[in-house]
Scaffold this active site. Structure first.
Site, PDB file in Angstrom:
ATOM      1  CG  HIS A 178      30.160 -45.247 -23.225  1.00 55.53           C
ATOM      2  ND1 HIS A 178      31.258 -45.088 -24.018  1.00 55.53           N
ATOM      3  CD2 HIS A 178      28.811 -44.348 -23.364  1.00 55.53           C
ATOM      4  CE1 HIS A 178      31.294 -43.422 -24.920  1.00 55.53           C
ATOM      5  NE2 HIS A 178      29.471 -43.087 -24.434  1.00 55.53           N
ATOM      6  CD  GLU A 179      25.202 -44.190 -22.220  1.00 57.33           C
ATOM      7  OE1 GLU A 179      24.912 -43.349 -21.479  1.00 57.33           O
ATOM      8  OE2 GLU A 179      25.431 -44.516 -23.188  1.00 57.33           O
ATOM      9  CG  HIS A 221      28.113 -40.477 -19.698  1.00 56.22           C
ATOM     10  ND1 HIS A 221      29.160 -39.436 -20.711  1.00 56.22           N
ATOM     11  CD2 HIS A 221      27.503 -41.480 -21.451  1.00 56.22           C
ATOM     12  CE1 HIS A 221      29.387 -39.485 -22.022  1.00 56.22           C
ATOM     13  NE2 HIS A 221      28.420 -40.692 -22.448  1.00 56.22           N
ATOM     14  CD  GLU A 237      29.119 -39.506 -25.918  1.00 52.26           C
ATOM     15  OE1 GLU A 237      29.553 -40.632 -26.108  1.00 52.26           O
ATOM     16  OE2 GLU A 237      28.202 -38.814 -24.778  1.00 52.26           O
TER      17      GLU A 237
END
Length: 665
Positions: free
Chosen positions: A173-174, A177, A259
Site C-alpha cells: 500500500h505504501e 504512494h 487511499e
C-alpha cells in the site's frame, strides 16, 4: 473501469497538486475576509460609517488583509522550509528512529526483508526505514518529495502485531504512494495547513496575553485595550480553527480516493487480498492512533489508517471507514475475518472499527475503488481468497509501459531468487557506507585482470570511506562474478539507503571517482553510462528535485527521440538494414506523415544520449508510455533481451522516473 496505470496516476497526482493550491488559496481568501470583517467591526467608529466593501479598500482594510495573507504565507513558508529535508525530516518530526540495516530484532528484519523484496521487484531504490518505538497502534506512512529519497515509517505495533502477509499488504500500500507521487502532495499539504493554523495560534496567544495582563494590572486605564485584545484574540482563534476545519476537509477530500487506489494496488502487487484486509481488520480491533507525537493530526492524511482522534469523523476522516475498505477489497471479506476471529478467540470483541458493520457479503462502497478492484478479485471473489490467489497467474504485459510502477509474479520471483543468492557477508556490506561505495567501484573493475584492477584503483584519492579499500573489494568482487552481471542494478538498489547517508560533498566525490574509473580506458560502455547516470540521478545535487512538465507534445522532443531510438535500434538489430527498419517502426508513432522519418543516426555520443533523456523526462506523464514502448519494441525485436539491452532499457526508465521491474535477461 480498468485500474488506472502508473502514468494516469502520476498525471492525476499533478492535477491534485493544482487542485490543492486552488483550495488553499480559496481558504486563505475566506479567512482574510473573515479577519477583515473583525477589523471592520472593531474600527467601525473610526471609519465614519463606511460600508464594508468600501472599508476593504481603505488603508485600514488593505493593511489588515495584507497582514493576514503575509502571516498565513509565513506560517506555510516556515513549515515548508522545515520540511525541505524531505522524508527523513518528517520521520524525525514524529520521533521515529532509523532501523539499523543489520538489526538483530526479528520483527525489524521481517520488515526490512519485505521492503527489499518489493523494492527490487518494482525497480525502485530501497526506502530508508524508520520505526516509531513507543507507538502500540498499527500504522505506517511514506514521506519524501521523490522516490529517490523516500522513507517508510512503521509503528512498533505494526511490526509486532501483523503477520508477514499483513505487513506485506501494508508495505505494498505504501509503495503505491511512492509510485503515484502522493508523497510530495502529502508533505506539501502539511505545510499549507500550517499556514492556515497560524491565524488560530495568534488568536490563542492574544487571548492568553489579555488574560495574563488582566490579572497583573487589575482595573486600570488599560482595561479597554485588554478587553479589545481579548475580543480580537477570541475572534482570530475562532476564525483560525474554522480555517483548520476547512483545511481538514481539503485534506480528507484529497486523500480518500488515493487511499482506495493504494488498497487496490496493494492487492495487485501482492496478489493476496487477505494480507491488507487482515491488517485493516486489526486496525479496526486495536486502533492505529499515534499517541506519542503532537503531529498526529498533521500526519492523518499520510498514514495507512487514521492517526488522530477527531470529531465529525465522517466529514474530516482522511480515509474511508475501515469496513468499507475491507469489503471493497473483496465482498464478504469482513464477515469471513469476523468469523475467523470468533472461531479463534471465543467471546472476543469482534469489531471496534468505524461505523456500523455492513451486511455480510455486501459492500457499502460502490464508488471507483470497488470498480478498480474488480479486475483483481474477478468473478470468483466470493470464493476463498487463498484459492483465488493460487489460481491467479500474471498475464504477461502486452506493452512495456504496462509494467512501469507495478510488481508482477516474475519480478517478485526474481527478487526472492536474487536475495537468496546473495552471500550474507556481501549483503551486509551493502548496508554500510564504505561497502556500498566499494560496490560501485567493484562493478566497474570486476571484468578486468588483477593487474588492471590494481592500476585502476590507484586513480582514486585516498579517503577513509571513498578511497579504495582492498579488504572490502576482496569480499565483493568474487560475489559479483558468481551472481552475474544481470543483477548489478538490483544490488545498487539494495545499497541506496547506505549511499544516501553520504553527505553532499562525499556524494560528489563518489560520482567523480566513478567517472575517473569509467574514463580510464577512453571508452564508455552502456553499463558505465547507466551507472554514472544512475548515481547522478539519485545522489547528485538535483536528485530530490521534482522534474516539471515542460512538453505536452512530442514535436519539441523529436531530436531527442531520434537520438534515443537510433541507439536502441542499432543495439537491437544485427545489421544496418535491420537497424534502419527497426528505427522506422519505432519512430512511426511520433513522426508526422508529411515530415517522414529521418534516417537512423550512425553515432550517438553519451552526452547526446544524456541530454536526450533529460529532455524526454520533461514530457507530460501521459506521453511517456509511448517512449517506453518504442524502446521496448527495439530491445525485444529479436525475441530475447541481452544484458546490454536490459541495462540500456533500465537507463531510459530510470532517467525518465519510470520505475521498471527487472527484465528476464
Amino acid at each position: 473501469m480498468a485500474h488506472p496505470g502508473f502514468f494516469q496516476r502520476q498525471a492525476h497526482a499533478r492535477r491534485n497538486t493544482s487542485l490543492l493550491v486552488f483550495l488553499f488559496l480559496t481558504a486563505v481568501a475566506f479567512i482574510t475576509l473573515a479577519v477583515c470583517l473583525v477589523g471592520y467591526l472593531v474600527t467601525r467608529s473610526e471609519s465614519s460609517g463606511l460600508a464594508f466593501h468600501h472599508w476593504l479598500l481603505s488603508n485600514h482594510g488593505l493593511l489588515t488583509g495584507a497582514t493576514v495573507v503575509v502571516l498565513i504565507g509565513l506560517g506555510s513558508l516556515l513549515r515548508w522550509i522545515d520540511l525541505a529535508g524531505g522524508g527523513s525530516r518528517v520521520a524525525k518530526m514524529v520521533g521515529a528512529r532509523p532501523i539499523d540495516p543489520d538489526t538483530r530484532d526479528s520483527d525489524e528484519r521481517k520488515l526490512r526483508n519485505i521492503v527489499e523484496e518489493m523494492a527490487i521487484a518494482s525497480g525502485v531504490p530501497v526506502p530508508e526505514l524508520y520505526v516509531m518505538e513507543q507507538e502500540t497502534g498499527i500504522n505506517a506512512f511514506v514521506a519524501g518529495y521523490t522516490a529517490n529519497e523516500a522513507v517508510m515509517v512503521v509503528t512498533h505495533g505494526a511490526i509486532t502485531q501483523l503477520s508477514r502477509d499483513e505487513l506485506q499488504g501494508v508495505v505494498a500500500h505504501e509503495f503505491s504512494h511512492i509510485f503515484n507521487g502522493d508523497m510530495r502532495l502529502n508533505v506539501r499539504l502539511i505545510a499549507l495547513l500550517a499556514g492556515i493554523l497560524m491565524i488560530g495560534q495568534i488568536g490563542g496567544f492574544l487571548l492568553r496575553a489579555s488574560f495574563y495582563r488582566g490579572h497583573r494590572v487589575g482595573r486600570s486605564r488599560d482595561g479597554r485595550a485588554q478587553a479589545a485584545m481579548g475580543i480580537i484574540g477570541l475572534a482570530l482563534f475562532v476564525i483560525g480553527y474554522v480555517g483548520v476545519f476547512f483545511g481538514r476537509l481539503i485534506q480528507a477530500a484529497v486523500s480518500r480516493q488515493r487511499e482506495m487506489l493504494a488498497d487496490a494496488s496493494s492487492v495487485q502487487f501482492t496478489r493476496n487480498p487477505e494480507g491488507i484486509a487482515g491488517a485493516l481488520f486489526k486496525i479496526g480491533l486495536k486502533g492505529g492512533y499515534l499517541d506519542t507525537t503532537s503531529h498526529a493530526s498533521d500526519m492523518n492524511h499520510m498514514c495507512f489508517g487514521e492517526s488522530a482522534r477527531m470529531k465529525f469523523t465522517s466529514l474530516l476522516a482522511s480515509h474511508p471507514p475501515i469496513d468499507e475498505r475491507i469489503n471493497a477489497i473483496q465482498p464478504g471479506m469482513l464477515a469471513r475475518l469476523r468469523s475467523r476471529l470468533r472461531d479463534t478467540e471465543p467471546g472476543a470483541d469482534l469489531y471496534r472499527g468505524s461505523g456500523p458493520a455492513p451486511v455480510a457479503g455486501a459492500s457499502r462502497f460502490t464508488g471507483a475503488a470497488s470498480e478498480i478492484l474488480r479486475p483483481v478479485t474477478g468473478k470468483g471473489a466470493r470464493t476463498s481468497p487463498l484459492a483465488s490467489r493460487a489460481d491467479q497467474t500474471d498475464k504477461p504485459a502486452r506493452k512495456f509501459s504496462d509494467q512501469v510502477g507495478t510488481i508482477n509474479r516474475q519480478s517478485e520471483d526474481f527478487a526472492l531468487r536474487f536475495l537468496s543468492r546473495l552471500p550474507a557477508t556481501f549483503r551486509n556490506l551493502l548496508y554500510t557506507r564504505a561497502g556500498a561505495v566499494q560496490l560501485c567501484y567493484a562493478m566497474l573493475i570486476s571484468e578486468l585482470s588483477r593487474e588492471q584492477q590494481v592500476q585502476r584503483l590507484t586513480l582514486l584519492p585516498s579517503h577513509p570511506v571513498l578511497g579504495s579499500q582492498p579488504d572490502l573489494l576482496e569480499k565483493l568482487l568474487p560475489a559479483l562474478k558468481t551472481i552475474g552481471e544481470g543483477v548489478r542494478f538490483p544490488a545498487l538498489e539494495l545499497a541506496m539507503p547506505a549511499l544516501r547517508k553520504l553527505d553532499p560533498e562525499e556524494r560528489e566525490t563518489l560520482i567523480t571517482n566513478v567517472q575517473k574509473l569509467v574514463a580510464a580506458d577512453n571508452r564508455v560502455s552502456l553499463f558505465e553510462l547507466a551507472l554514472t547516470s544512475f548515481l547522478s540521478r539519485h545522489l547528485g545535487a538535483e536528485a530530490d528535485r521534482v522534474v516539471p512538465v515542460r512538453y505536452k507534445s512530442f514535436r519539441p522532443v523529436l531530436p531527442a527521440l531520434q537520438r534515443l531510438l537510433s541507439l536502441l535500434a542499432r543495439a537491437g538489430a544485427t545489421s544496418q538494414p535491420d537497424a534502419e527498419a527497426l528505427y522506422r517502426e519505432a519512430m512511426a508513432g511520433f513522426m508526422d506523415a508529411r515530415n517522414g522519418t529521418q534516417p537512423v543516426l550512425e553515432k550517438v555520443t553519451m552526452r547526446q544520449l544524456r541530454e536526450a533523456l533529460t529532455a524526454l523526462n520533461g514530457l507530460s506523464p501521459l506521453l511517456k508510455p509511448a517512449v517506453i514502448d518504442a524502446c521496448g519494441h527495439c530491445i525485444t525485436h529479436d525475441g530475447k533481451v541481452e544484458t546490454r539491452e536490459y541495462e540500456l532499457m533500465r537507463l531510459v526508465a530510470d532517467q525518465m522516473d519510470c520505475p521498471m521491474p527487472p527484465l528476464m535477461v
